[in-house]
Design an enzyme around this catalytic site. Structure first.
Site, PDB file in Angstrom:
ATOM      1  N   LYS A 129      63.931  35.255  75.707  1.00 21.51           N
ATOM      2  CA  LYS A 129      64.172  34.425  76.888  1.00 21.51           C
ATOM      3  C   LYS A 129      65.412  33.599  76.596  1.00 21.51           C
ATOM      4  O   LYS A 129      65.695  33.301  75.438  1.00 21.51           O
ATOM      5  CB  LYS A 129      62.972  33.492  77.135  1.00 21.51           C
ATOM      6  CG  LYS A 129      62.852  33.082  78.564  1.00 21.51           C
ATOM      7  CD  LYS A 129      62.052  34.103  79.362  1.00 21.51           C
ATOM      8  CE  LYS A 129      62.168  33.856  80.838  1.00 21.51           C
ATOM      9  NZ  LYS A 129      61.235  34.708  81.601  1.00 21.51           N
ATOM     10  N   ASP A 169      65.836  34.875  86.125  1.00 26.47           N
ATOM     11  CA  ASP A 169      64.631  34.048  86.139  1.00 26.47           C
ATOM     12  C   ASP A 169      64.989  32.900  87.091  1.00 26.47           C
ATOM     13  O   ASP A 169      65.904  33.048  87.922  1.00 26.47           O
ATOM     14  CB  ASP A 169      64.293  33.557  84.719  1.00 26.47           C
ATOM     15  CG  ASP A 169      62.859  33.046  84.591  1.00 26.47           C
ATOM     16  OD1 ASP A 169      61.948  33.853  84.392  1.00 26.47           O
ATOM     17  OD2 ASP A 169      62.640  31.818  84.709  1.00 26.47           O
TER      18      ASP A 169
HETATM   19  N1  GLU Z   1      62.113  36.600  84.157  1.00 28.45           N
HETATM   20  C1  GLU Z   1      61.167  37.640  84.467  1.00 28.45           C
HETATM   21  C2  GLU Z   1      59.889  37.410  83.694  1.00 28.45           C
HETATM   22  O1  GLU Z   1      59.503  36.279  83.500  1.00 28.45           O
HETATM   23  C3  GLU Z   1      61.751  39.025  84.305  1.00 28.45           C
HETATM   24  C4  GLU Z   1      62.321  39.365  82.979  1.00 28.45           C
HETATM   25  C5  GLU Z   1      63.052  40.707  82.920  1.00 28.45           C
HETATM   26  O2  GLU Z   1      63.089  41.411  83.932  1.00 28.45           O
HETATM   27  O3  GLU Z   1      63.576  41.006  81.846  1.00 28.45           O
HETATM   28  O4  GLU Z   1      59.189  38.296  83.309  1.00 28.45           O
END
Ligand code: GLU
Length: 448
Positions: A129, A169
């Site tokens: 993240k 996100d």
């Molecule tokens: N931010 C999204 C999540 O919390 C998607 C992450 C992604 O597609 O890599 O899963």
């Protein structure tokens, strides 16, 4: 000195000591530890190899300065970060969040959750993240572009299609992904699937935008079916009005449910008879194309608007928490129970506090935890990566079908590992199923 049993309190005490002042990270770990420690204690190999200790320590954290120039010519300084949490079962994968309140605590909790979520998708995805304490709200397109280019100028050294694949996100949508992808391509001179959520013209996947919300509804339908219930005819409240909330609401309506409330940081709207399709389309256009606020919806359609952002006060049978972490607290849980709500699904990451989640489950409310219920977004990111590798694009039907199958398989894993007699503990099921796959890969690699 090392026991062959793990004790929850001892484990958490050590974790808090090693990671002081990080309450969200503690909360995310506590929830997992509550369900996996009894499982780990029945399988001493995980205790002996200290798998949970290793899984709660990120592989690495990259912190960097992001300098950019605003439209007035002032120099601005932000902080960028990528937490590469675990790549045992695939390259690091997870979103980027741009928010003025973003802290390392938030990113560690999100990266940790991502480990389990990505494992549940059945796809080969590790976990990461990242983001920055940058607020895209109120900035011009050119300011956002300059920020994104500067951010990527550092981040590009640490990512790659086989290393780490960021996505969007909160605060990072298609505009930001496009600017970052453009800058990556320029710096590396490589056109590769290094980010997901891209535009359709340059390697993006159909239904990626809708996937998290759709997946949450598919998962909730599976859970209801398992309990001889259905979504059709149910009155639903949905918190938020970002990607997740909007497309969860759209899918709820397609499946015959009524969406009676939605919200954003300016307040909430209440439409007791349920939004019409025309109203839903108007709201999606407002949010996606005009960057408007939800009070404009209330003014346009003359419906009830409340500056109070919480939607949990409105009577409903199903609640979809799709805004942000810790938005559903103990008092909200009690209100939902009092009003006869029978299912709560987490479309956002960790929207329910530990107290709220315990209270809902003890009262017999069906509870779909985030790692399982919102895994559809990253799952379709995984499908975007597959399409990029094959240099082809699948149709909407093919993708929606694959997403549906993945959500069904996630539900099956939760049932398999969460069954306690007649009762299914979905939190426990999601945590154990997610843990097992990553833990077994880590065991296979030896001490690394
Ligand atoms: N931010 C999204 C999540 O919390 C998607 C992450 C992604 O597609 O890599 O899963």
């Amino acid at each position: 000195m090392f026991s062959n049993q793990l004790d929850l309190d001892d484990f958490m005490h050590g974790l808090v000591k090693r990671n002081p002042n990080e309450p969200d990270f503690h909360q995310a770990v506590q929830e997992v530890a509550e369900s996996v420690i009894p499982f780990i204690n029945r399988h001493p190999k995980y205790v002996k190899e200290r798998i949970l200790e290793r899984m709660t320590e990120p592989d690495r954290i990259i912190l960097f300065r992001v300098c950019w120039e605003d439209d007035e010519g002032h120099i601005r300084v932000n902080r960028g970060c990528r937490v590469q949490f675990n790549n045992a079962i695939g390259p690091y994968k997870g979103g980027l969040r741009f928010s003025p309140t973003l802290t390392l605590d938030t990113l560690k909790f999100l990266g940790f959750e991502q480990t389990f979520k990505n494992s549940l998708t059945t796809l080969p995805l590790g976990a990461a993240k990242g983001g920055a304490d940058f607020n895209p709200k109120g900035k011009s397109d050119r300011e956002v572009m300059r920020f994104c280019q500067s951010f990527m100028t550092e981040l590009h050294k640490h990512i790659g299609a086989h290393t780490d694949i960021p996505a969007g996100d909160i605060g990072v949508g298609s505009r930001e992904i496009s600017y970052m992808f453009g800058q990556y391509k320029r710096l590396e001179n490589q056109f590769q699937g290094v980010l997901t959520g891209k535009g359709l013209e340059f390697g993006g996947s159909l239904i990626r935008k809708e996937a998290t919300g759709y997946g949450t509804v598919f998962f909730t339908e599976e859970l209801l079916k398992k309990h001889n219930q259905e979504l059709a005819g149910k009155r639903c409240v949905v918190s938020g009005s970002g990607n997740v909330a909007l497309y969860a609401a759209q899918k709820i309506m397609q499946q015959g449910g009524y969406v009676v409330a939605l919200s954003d940081s300016s307040g909430s709207i209440h439409v007791p008879e349920g939004l019409s399709r025309e109203q839903m389309d108007w709201l999606i256009d407002l949010k996606e194309n005009r960057r408007g606020r939800i009070n404009e919806f209330a003014e346009h359609f003359h419906c009830q608007f409340n500056p109070e952002t919480s939607v949990w006060q409105y009577p409903c049978q199903a609640a979809f928490a799709c805004a942000t972490q810790n938005e559903l607290q103990l008092e909200d849980a009690k209100t939902l129970i009092k009003n006869g709500c029978m299912v709560v699904a987490e479309g956002a990451n960790m929207p329910a506090t530990l107290e709220a989640s315990h209270c809902l489950r003890e009262a017999g409310v069906l509870f779909a935890p985030a790692k399982a219920a919102n895994a559809g977004g990253v799952a379709v990111s995984g499908l975007e990566m597959s399409q990029n590798s094959m240099r082809l694009s699948w149709s909407i039907e093919e993708l929606e079908d694959r997403l549906h199958t993945i959500m069904r398989k996630i539900h099956e894993q939760c049932v398999e590992h969460g069954r306690e007699g007649d009762y299914i503990d979905y939190v426990k099921g999601a945590n154990i199923a997610g843990f097992k796959k990553v833990a077994n890969a880590m065991l296979a690699y030896g001490v690394v």
